[in-house]
Design a protein around this motif. Structure first.
Motif, short mmCIF file in Angstrom:
data_model
loop_
_atom_site.label_atom_id
_atom_site.label_comp_id
_atom_site.label_asym_id
_atom_site.label_seq_id
_atom_site.Cartn_x
_atom_site.Cartn_y
_atom_site.Cartn_z
N HIS A 166 0.79 -1.12 0.04
CA HIS A 166 0.05 0.03 0.02
C HIS A 166 0.92 1.25 0.05
O HIS A 166 2.05 1.26 0.66
N PRO A 167 0.50 2.26 -0.77
CA PRO A 167 1.24 3.82 -0.78
C PRO A 167 1.54 4.18 0.61
O PRO A 167 2.70 4.58 0.94
N ALA A 171 5.26 4.84 1.97
CA ALA A 171 5.81 6.02 2.36
C ALA A 171 6.61 5.80 3.64
O ALA A 171 7.49 6.72 3.96
N CYS A 172 6.06 5.13 4.68
CA CYS A 172 6.81 4.58 5.95
C CYS A 172 8.17 4.05 5.58
O CYS A 172 9.05 4.39 6.25
N PRO A 185 13.87 -2.47 0.73
CA PRO A 185 12.63 -2.09 -0.13
C PRO A 185 11.27 -2.07 0.46
O PRO A 185 11.30 -2.78 1.57
N ALA A 186 10.35 -1.27 -0.15
CA ALA A 186 9.00 -1.39 0.50
C ALA A 186 8.37 -2.59 0.99
O ALA A 186 7.96 -2.68 1.92
N GLU A 187 8.52 -3.61 -0.19
CA GLU A 187 7.98 -5.07 0.10
C GLU A 187 8.77 -5.53 1.18
O GLU A 187 7.95 -6.43 2.03
N THR A 188 10.08 -5.27 1.48
CA THR A 188 10.64 -6.01 2.72
C THR A 188 10.11 -5.32 3.78
O THR A 188 10.11 -5.72 4.67
N PHE A 189 10.17 -4.21 3.82
CA PHE A 189 9.63 -3.15 5.15
C PHE A 189 8.34 -3.74 5.54
O PHE A 189 8.41 -3.79 6.66
N GLN A 190 7.47 -3.93 4.56
CA GLN A 190 6.10 -4.48 4.97
C GLN A 190 6.20 -5.75 5.48
O GLN A 190 5.87 -6.16 6.33
N ALA A 191 7.15 -6.64 4.94
CA ALA A 191 7.62 -7.88 5.39
C ALA A 191 8.16 -7.99 6.72
O ALA A 191 7.56 -8.85 7.76
N MET A 192 8.78 -7.00 7.13
CA MET A 192 9.43 -6.68 8.59
C MET A 192 8.23 -6.43 9.53
O MET A 192 8.42 -6.91 10.44
#
Length: 242
Positions: A166-167, A171-172, A185-192
């Motif tokens: 999600h945008p 952004a986070c 990467p954003a997808e890795t940040f989300q996975a974290m």
């Protein structure tokens, strides 16, 4: 002529010792009463002091709570970091499992501190914006993100199972990357975040007795399995079972 110079450090040490005693007394009171709310009158009585004397060390109850919360974040951050760093730096899977297990163990060993930072807010308490609690929380929560950075740097981090971001989460991630030498990467940040949510959910359920119907060996196996699943979903090297 040197007496004032020597007496100042003694006064500082005495003050620091009293502050530590106040905080320990407050935690002891929480353990004994099963509540996170504290009153200066109760602490003063246990320390054989007068309540007004405590105001020489803490402006009010909220300042004392902020100090206790910051200490709790520092404690869990140190505990997790020590467990992680006891494992070889190139064994990311084992370091991941060490972080997961130590986080769970800390929650079990320090239920009052765990509740202070992750439980229901204390009635009437508002944490200071960008104060010591925020700084301590950032230090503690960075332990997991640092492991993801290590995995990226070693080239062992695979793409996470879930790639749609999600945008708002992207952004986070951008904001987080401003403080990191290696971009996540954003997808890795989300996975974290998914990983922390997964491990924290188990720790909460266990800390508040919802897994008491399973014996300890069963809970250990259940948690390790959940940690392995979280690692796999995040693209981390799978920790070996032991």
């Amino acid at each position: 002529m040197s007496t004032p110079a020597r007496s100042a450090p003694r006064r500082e040490k005495a003050r620091a010792a009293t502050i530590d005693e106040i905080k320990l007394t407050a935690l002891t009171h929480m353990r004994e009463t099963g509540t996170l709310d504290i009153r200066f009158a109760d602490i003063a009585r246990a320390m054989e002091m007068t309540p007004p004397a405590l105001y020489r060390y803490f402006a009010d109850r909220d300042e004392l709570l902020s100090a206790l919360i910051a200490d709790a974040y520092d404690d869990v951050g140190r505990y997790v970091a020590e467990a992680r760093d006891a494992v070889p730096a190139d064994d990311i899977g084992a370091r991941f499992l060490a972080i997961a297990r130590s986080y769970r163990q800390w929650a079990r060993q320090e239920p009052q501190q765990f509740a202070l930072i992750f439980g229901l807010p204390v009635a009437g308490y508002v944490a200071p914006v960008d104060g010591p609690t925020t700084e301590a929380a950032q230090r503690a929560m960075s332990q997991l993100s640092l492991l993801f950075v290590e995995a990226i740097d070693l080239g062992v981090l695979a793409p996470p199972r879930l790639r749609d971001v999600h945008p708002a989460i992207a952004a986070c991630a951008d904001q987080k990357n401003q403080h990191l030498a290696t971009e996540i990467p954003a997808e890795t940040f989300q996975a974290m975040l998914h990983t922390w949510s997964t491990l924290h959910g188990f720790a909460c359920l266990e800390a508040y007795g919802h897994f008491d119907w399973i014996d300890e060996a069963g809970r250990d196996a259940l948690f390790d399995g959940q940690a392995r699943l979280a690692a796999e979903a995040a693209g981390m090297p799978a920790p070996k079972s032991s």
